[in-house]
Design an enzyme around this catalytic site. Sequence first.
Site, PDB file in Angstrom:
ATOM      1  N   HIS A  75       0.472   0.305  -9.670  1.00  0.00           N
ATOM      2  CA  HIS A  75      -0.266  -0.599  -8.779  1.00  0.00           C
ATOM      3  C   HIS A  75      -0.758  -1.834  -9.533  1.00  0.00           C
ATOM      4  O   HIS A  75      -1.943  -2.164  -9.511  1.00  0.00           O
ATOM      5  CB  HIS A  75      -1.442   0.132  -8.128  1.00  0.00           C
ATOM      6  N   ARG A  91       0.857  -1.187   0.000  1.00  0.00           N
ATOM      7  CA  ARG A  91       0.000   0.000   0.000  1.00  0.00           C
ATOM      8  C   ARG A  91       0.892   1.236   0.000  1.00  0.00           C
ATOM      9  O   ARG A  91       1.894   1.298   0.709  1.00  0.00           O
ATOM     10  CB  ARG A  91      -0.935   0.011   1.212  1.00  0.00           C
ATOM     11  N   GLU A 140      -2.978   7.618  -4.567  1.00  0.00           N
ATOM     12  CA  GLU A 140      -3.465   7.046  -5.827  1.00  0.00           C
ATOM     13  C   GLU A 140      -4.944   7.394  -6.021  1.00  0.00           C
ATOM     14  O   GLU A 140      -5.709   7.408  -5.061  1.00  0.00           O
ATOM     15  CB  GLU A 140      -3.332   5.515  -5.805  1.00  0.00           C
TER      16      GLU A 140
END
Length: 378
Positions: A254, A208, A237
């Site tokens: 990601h 994360r 993000e």
Amino acid sequence: MKILVDENMPYARDLFSRLGEVIAVPGRPIPVAQLADADALMVRSVTKVNESLLAGKPIKFVGTATAGTDHVDEAWLKQAGIGFSAAPGCNAIAVVEYVFSSLLMLAERDGFSLHDRTVGIVGVGNVGRRLQARLEALGIKTLLCDPPRADRGDEGDFRSLDELVQRADILTFHTPLFKDGPYKTLHLADEKLIRSLKPGAILINACRGAVVDNTALLTCLNEGQKLSVVLDVWEGEPELNVELLTKVDIGTPHIAGYTLEGKARGTTQVFEAYSKFIGHEQHVALDTLLPAPEFGRITLHGPLDQPTLKRLVHLVYDVRRDDAPLRKVAGIPGEFDKLRKNYLERREWSSLYVICDDASAASLLCKLGFNAVHHPAR
């Protein structure tokens, strides 16, 4: 029965149509009007599931086709009587293979052997355990840090984060995001930690974004700290710090867990959970869904060394294919999500059938997750 599914969940329409009417919707943002008469919602990590999204809606079940759940307010779902399921471990193999692809690229570029490096793994769950197993199969030393598991008395030689920072040449993060509490991981890699890394260390974040303090990392890099950085996840993000992207060695949008197998596992896990929830339990064999791989089989002669492993790994997936596109569009609104939505098909190492004339090479490749067999040379 009306089931909303994220439009980027592979096989979701075919599978969930066995249970009811399926409507595919974008995950960011979710079209709220569609929730007015829906019975179930299947999402990915881009969708924030909480009271503000679902209060007053008839949703009875939420499934997320992801291992992580920090985008879901599980406490509120439980309070509201809404069923929930995630897909733990669905993309763990994909993330491990992303880390290997990155490390083998850096090793070739910088001229070092992974056997001469110590890898510190922070977070020893589905990803961390698999990463440890594959590294140790290659004879690469690992150090493990996982305070929750250590405190529970789980099996493992767990060390402190301070020890990993002092001893590891490579530090890779695979934790959930906890914003508070005794096991807080928000900014776990803060400025103090980053500055304490060994000169020339490699820092990897594929869990994360906020586990690593992006502002502090940029400060250290701008001040000339000798550090190689691999970031698949970013604070804020789908926005990201474009200047930071220009400073890291590998930057991707990601997608570490984005193999076709990983996505399919996520979909099938929540499908099976929902089918059980509504009393029509069904099971799906993954190999009945997946297409034939691009490469049928290859032949490998002789032992398995690092350059050969690098060629095999990058034949299946070379991380640079995802680094370059992000750099081209970074800072343009919407492009981060477009890269994820239109992601090129990517397979796992198990899709590659390797015929080896060296028995030890075949055995090692199998331990690493390749589909390898030994056929002695004639």
